[in-house]
Design a protein around this motif. Structure first.
Motif, PDB file in Angstrom:
ATOM      1  N   ARG A 101       0.599  -1.238   0.107  1.00 39.78           N
ATOM      2  CA  ARG A 101       0.024   0.065   0.133  1.00 39.78           C
ATOM      3  C   ARG A 101       0.849   1.351  -0.109  1.00 39.78           C
ATOM      4  NH1 ARG A 101      -3.361  -3.274   3.458  1.00 39.78           N
ATOM      5  NH2 ARG A 101      -2.202  -2.414   5.274  1.00 39.78           N
ATOM      6  N   ASP A 102       1.799   1.350   0.683  1.00 40.65           N
ATOM      7  CA  ASP A 102       2.753   2.390   0.986  1.00 40.65           C
ATOM      8  C   ASP A 102       3.809   2.753   0.017  1.00 40.65           C
ATOM      9  OD1 ASP A 102       2.772   1.659   4.481  1.00 40.65           O
ATOM     10  OD2 ASP A 102       1.143   2.686   3.357  1.00 40.65           O
ATOM     11  N   GLU A 103       4.252   1.616  -0.625  1.00 44.22           N
ATOM     12  CA  GLU A 103       5.522   1.677  -1.516  1.00 44.22           C
ATOM     13  C   GLU A 103       4.864   1.179  -3.049  1.00 44.22           C
ATOM     14  OE1 GLU A 103       8.588   0.303   2.047  1.00 44.22           O
ATOM     15  OE2 GLU A 103       8.666  -0.565   0.004  1.00 44.22           O
ATOM     16  N   LYS A 104       3.774   0.767  -2.888  1.00 48.44           N
ATOM     17  CA  LYS A 104       3.202   0.266  -4.309  1.00 48.44           C
ATOM     18  C   LYS A 104       4.312  -0.934  -4.950  1.00 48.44           C
ATOM     19  CE  LYS A 104       0.895   4.291  -5.505  1.00 48.44           C
ATOM     20  NZ  LYS A 104      -0.261   4.028  -4.690  1.00 48.44           N
ATOM     21  N   SER A 105       4.815  -1.759  -4.182  1.00 50.47           N
ATOM     22  CA  SER A 105       5.712  -2.901  -4.637  1.00 50.47           C
ATOM     23  C   SER A 105       4.640  -4.089  -4.540  1.00 50.47           C
ATOM     24  CB  SER A 105       6.483  -2.982  -3.637  1.00 50.47           C
ATOM     25  OG  SER A 105       6.170  -3.472  -2.359  1.00 50.47           O
ATOM     26  N   SER A 106       5.111  -5.007  -5.149  1.00 49.31           N
ATOM     27  CA  SER A 106       4.329  -6.285  -5.227  1.00 49.31           C
ATOM     28  C   SER A 106       5.230  -7.460  -4.684  1.00 49.31           C
ATOM     29  CB  SER A 106       4.085  -6.704  -6.862  1.00 49.31           C
ATOM     30  OG  SER A 106       5.209  -6.779  -7.599  1.00 49.31           O
ATOM     31  N   HIS A 107       4.531  -8.423  -3.994  1.00 52.63           N
ATOM     32  CA  HIS A 107       4.792  -9.619  -3.429  1.00 52.63           C
ATOM     33  C   HIS A 107       3.917 -10.830  -3.924  1.00 52.63           C
ATOM     34  CE1 HIS A 107       7.224  -6.526  -1.453  1.00 52.63           C
ATOM     35  NE2 HIS A 107       5.980  -6.206  -0.573  1.00 52.63           N
ATOM     36  N   VAL A 108       4.474 -12.036  -3.717  1.00 53.63           N
ATOM     37  CA  VAL A 108       3.893 -13.382  -4.040  1.00 53.63           C
ATOM     38  C   VAL A 108       4.065 -14.187  -2.901  1.00 53.63           C
ATOM     39  CG1 VAL A 108       3.902 -15.297  -5.644  1.00 53.63           C
ATOM     40  CG2 VAL A 108       4.401 -12.863  -6.521  1.00 53.63           C
ATOM     41  N   LEU A 109       2.531 -14.784  -2.434  1.00 57.51           N
ATOM     42  CA  LEU A 109       2.500 -15.713  -1.468  1.00 57.51           C
ATOM     43  C   LEU A 109       2.460 -17.051  -2.025  1.00 57.51           C
ATOM     44  CD1 LEU A 109       2.088 -16.408   1.520  1.00 57.51           C
ATOM     45  CD2 LEU A 109      -0.453 -15.780   1.362  1.00 57.51           C
ATOM     46  N   CYS A 110       3.264 -18.173  -1.701  1.00 57.08           N
ATOM     47  CA  CYS A 110       2.979 -19.524  -2.028  1.00 57.08           C
ATOM     48  C   CYS A 110       2.623 -20.321  -0.700  1.00 57.08           C
ATOM     49  CB  CYS A 110       4.215 -19.876  -2.783  1.00 57.08           C
ATOM     50  SG  CYS A 110       4.696 -19.003  -4.235  1.00 57.08           S
ATOM     51  N   TYR A 111       1.666 -21.354  -1.265  1.00 55.50           N
ATOM     52  CA  TYR A 111       1.475 -22.297  -0.146  1.00 55.50           C
ATOM     53  C   TYR A 111       1.985 -23.703  -0.781  1.00 55.50           C
ATOM     54  CZ  TYR A 111      -1.668 -25.465   2.983  1.00 55.50           C
ATOM     55  OH  TYR A 111      -1.869 -26.267   3.577  1.00 55.50           O
ATOM     56  N   LEU A 112       2.389 -24.606   0.291  1.00 60.31           N
ATOM     57  CA  LEU A 112       2.911 -25.802  -0.119  1.00 60.31           C
ATOM     58  C   LEU A 112       2.409 -26.923   0.820  1.00 60.31           C
ATOM     59  CD1 LEU A 112       5.470 -23.710  -0.672  1.00 60.31           C
ATOM     60  CD2 LEU A 112       6.516 -25.643  -1.354  1.00 60.31           C
ATOM     61  N   ASP A 113       1.893 -28.045   0.369  1.00 60.41           N
ATOM     62  CA  ASP A 113       1.323 -28.983   1.169  1.00 60.41           C
ATOM     63  C   ASP A 113       2.162 -30.376   0.727  1.00 60.41           C
ATOM     64  OD1 ASP A 113      -1.611 -30.855   1.552  1.00 60.41           O
ATOM     65  OD2 ASP A 113      -0.193 -30.187   3.399  1.00 60.41           O
ATOM     66  N   LEU A 114       2.904 -30.897   1.609  1.00 59.39           N
ATOM     67  CA  LEU A 114       3.306 -32.348   1.087  1.00 59.39           C
ATOM     68  C   LEU A 114       2.135 -33.238   1.058  1.00 59.39           C
ATOM     69  CD1 LEU A 114       6.380 -32.132   3.388  1.00 59.39           C
ATOM     70  CD2 LEU A 114       6.208 -31.562   1.058  1.00 59.39           C
ATOM     71  N   ASP A 115       2.161 -34.263   0.209  1.00 60.65           N
ATOM     72  CA  ASP A 115       1.352 -35.485  -0.183  1.00 60.65           C
ATOM     73  C   ASP A 115       1.801 -36.631   0.633  1.00 60.65           C
ATOM     74  OD1 ASP A 115      -0.414 -33.582  -1.809  1.00 60.65           O
ATOM     75  OD2 ASP A 115       0.540 -34.218  -3.608  1.00 60.65           O
ATOM     76  N   ARG A 116       0.728 -37.227   1.010  1.00 60.75           N
ATOM     77  CA  ARG A 116       1.057 -38.577   1.589  1.00 60.75           C
ATOM     78  C   ARG A 116       2.082 -38.586   2.667  1.00 60.75           C
ATOM     79  NH1 ARG A 116       0.778 -38.996  -3.683  1.00 60.75           N
ATOM     80  NH2 ARG A 116       3.047 -39.306  -4.138  1.00 60.75           N
ATOM     81  N   PHE A 117       2.407 -37.442   3.216  1.00 58.82           N
ATOM     82  CA  PHE A 117       3.279 -37.536   4.272  1.00 58.82           C
ATOM     83  C   PHE A 117       2.643 -38.330   5.689  1.00 58.82           C
ATOM     84  CE2 PHE A 117       6.826 -35.849   6.943  1.00 58.82           C
ATOM     85  CZ  PHE A 117       6.259 -35.496   8.266  1.00 58.82           C
ATOM     86  N   LYS A 118       1.444 -38.438   5.804  1.00 62.00           N
ATOM     87  CA  LYS A 118       0.975 -39.186   6.925  1.00 62.00           C
ATOM     88  C   LYS A 118       1.417 -40.577   6.833  1.00 62.00           C
ATOM     89  CE  LYS A 118      -3.328 -39.754   9.619  1.00 62.00           C
ATOM     90  NZ  LYS A 118      -3.167 -41.498   9.647  1.00 62.00           N
ATOM     91  N   VAL A 119       1.485 -40.772   5.593  1.00 59.84           N
ATOM     92  CA  VAL A 119       1.952 -42.492   5.229  1.00 59.84           C
ATOM     93  C   VAL A 119       3.254 -42.807   5.951  1.00 59.84           C
ATOM     94  CG1 VAL A 119       2.272 -44.190   3.541  1.00 59.84           C
ATOM     95  CG2 VAL A 119       0.429 -42.537   3.313  1.00 59.84           C
ATOM     96  N   VAL A 120       4.041 -41.644   5.625  1.00 65.02           N
ATOM     97  CA  VAL A 120       5.524 -41.630   6.260  1.00 65.02           C
ATOM     98  C   VAL A 120       5.563 -41.964   7.742  1.00 65.02           C
ATOM     99  CG1 VAL A 120       7.688 -40.682   6.426  1.00 65.02           C
ATOM    100  CG2 VAL A 120       6.461 -40.241   4.396  1.00 65.02           C
TER     101      VAL A 120
END
Length: 451
Positions: free
Chosen positions: A370-389
């Motif tokens: 809002r203040d500097e009019k810059s841009s950023h990117v948010l990424c979300y990662l979820d590990l598949d089948r980790f519960k099996v491990v």
């Protein structure tokens, strides 16, 4: 009229229906008793906080047996979390009791105190828990402390040092200088306060105004470094402690300025903080070097985390006759503070920033958009089948896998980006000032590296 030969069949049908209802009713009652027994086991474990115990799976139906197994997994996770929290608290308590400074965790009331806080009152540290923080200090300073605590709890952060007198059995009390920071303690926001005894320093400042000769005798006996300078900033005196801290012999230091002997820089960005003596004489007021000052010797071989204040020396008519510098080695205390700050903002398993710190930095990035009019990117990662491990190999291999994957993901982003473990097998990436095309490339690289 019903044919007589139908009556026996109707009687048998009614009898069969009654028997069926009875069997179903008994099975329902048995099922209800199983559910009630399972409920009682869970309630007893929760009330006793005995998450390490197991819910019995004997004599349960298949459905309730699976439910009890899930509950046992939940209890195991809670027990591990509880053990981890207790380990962290034990480490903190050991560190707090090892340092010579007063350490408190509190809101309006004390939640934790080390032995240094309790000894002057002749109490055990456990006896301070639950008592108001202001009980430790003389009445004249209690209103000020209540206002400081209220401001901090209202998120009005202040990095300034505060001074007050503690009750210690002596009529004059003991002077203390404290700095506070907000932390997360047992699931709630609390204030961490670390205070050092400055009774000697206060005595020094008063003594210098009366008699410099008597002050020098006193100064040689205290554990804090003291340097006095004339109105030009030239050193006239330094005690033996200051001599050791600066790393320069007294004869060499006399007649020079403090900035000619050592450099004071910010320990974060190595920014030059200047000569506090010159600033004190120019501004005609007390100058504090803050909580991040680092004193570096001339040759650059020695560095000390230091707390330093420069105060003008005033004659009875109010004119300034020089300056006095008080310095204290806080390398150990600052290391403790940094360690606690790190633990509060980082995930102990992977070393990545935790969810709370990630959300704070995300909020900052939104402000910058809002203040500097810059841009950023948010990424979300979820590990598949980790519960099996975890289910097949156990939690230790699962933890090792999380550590390795965290390092792999961290290697794919830029130095300016942030990677956090949000919980379980969930991760977040905040790509600062990153174009969308470049962000897509980074995300694809991270996915390929994990695969």
């Amino acid at each position: 009229m019903i044919e007589l030969w139908l009556i026996p069949f109707l009687v048998l049908a009614c009898l069969g229906f009654a028997i069926t209802c009875l069997v179903l009713w008994r099975r329902q009652r048995h099922h209800i008793r199983q559910v009630e027994a399972l409920h009682q086991d869970v309630v007893e474990s929760a009330e006793a906080a005995a998450f390490g115990q197991r819910v019995s799976r004997r004599n349960l139906s298949n459905e309730l047996g699976e439910l009890s197994g899930t509950i046992n997994l939940l209890f195991d996770a809670l027990a591990a979390k509880d053990a981890q929290m207790r380990q962290c608290e034990s480490l903190f308590e050991g560190l707090a009791n090892a340092v010579p400074n007063l350490v408190l965790i509190h809101r309006e009331q004390i939640l934790f105190a080390n032995s240094v806080a309790a000894d002057p009152l002749g109490l055990e540290k456990e006896q301070l828990v639950g008592r108001p923080v202001t009980d430790l200090m003389r009445p004249a300073f209690r209103a000020m402390m209540r206002n400081v605590i209220a401001a901090q709890l209202a998120d009005q952060h202040s990095d300034e040092l505060i001074e007050f007198q503690l009750i210690n059995g002596d009529e004059r009390g003991a002077w203390a200088e404290a700095r506070s920071t907000m932390i997360d303690y047992r699931g709630q926001q609390a204030i961490l306060t670390v205070a050092q005894d400055i009774t000697y320093r206060k005595s020094v400042e008063a003594t210098l105004a009366r008699s410099k000769q008597q002050a020098q005798i006193t100064l040689e006996s205290i554990g804090e470094g003291v340097v006095t300078a004339d109105t030009q900033g030239t050193i006239e005196y330094l005690n033996s402690t200051a001599e050791k801290l600066i790393g320069t012999e007294r004869q060499v230091a006399l007649g020079k300025r403090l900035g000619d002997i050592v450099s004071l820089v910010d320990e974060g960005d190595r920014r030059d903080l200047g000569d506090p003596v010159i600033r004190c004489l120019t501004d005609r007021r007390r100058i504090s070097m803050g909580s991040r000052a680092l004193m570096v010797s001339q040759d650059g071989d020695n560095e000390l985390s230091i707390e330093m204040t420069a105060s003008p020396i005033k004659s009875p008519d109010g004119s300034i006759t020089g300056a006095v510098v008080i310095m204290h080695d806080v390398t150990e205390v600052r290391g403790l503070t940094q360690q606690m700050s790190y633990q509060a903002t980082h995930d102990p398993l992977t070393g990545l920033i935790n969810r709370r710190e990630f959300e704070r930095r995300l909020e900052q990035s939104l402000h910058s958009v809002r203040d500097e009019k810059s841009s950023h990117v948010l990424c979300y990662l979820d590990l598949d089948r980790f519960k099996v491990v975890n289910d097949t190999c156990g939690h230790m291999p699962g933890d090792n896998l999380l550590r390795e994957l965290s390092a792999i993901i961290k290697d794919q982003v830029r130095d300016s980006d942030f990677v956090a473990r949000l919980g379980g097998d969930e991760f977040g990436m905040l790509l600062m000032g990153c174009p969308l095309l470049k962000a897509r490339q980074i995300a694809d690289d991270a996915i390929r590296a994990v695969h």
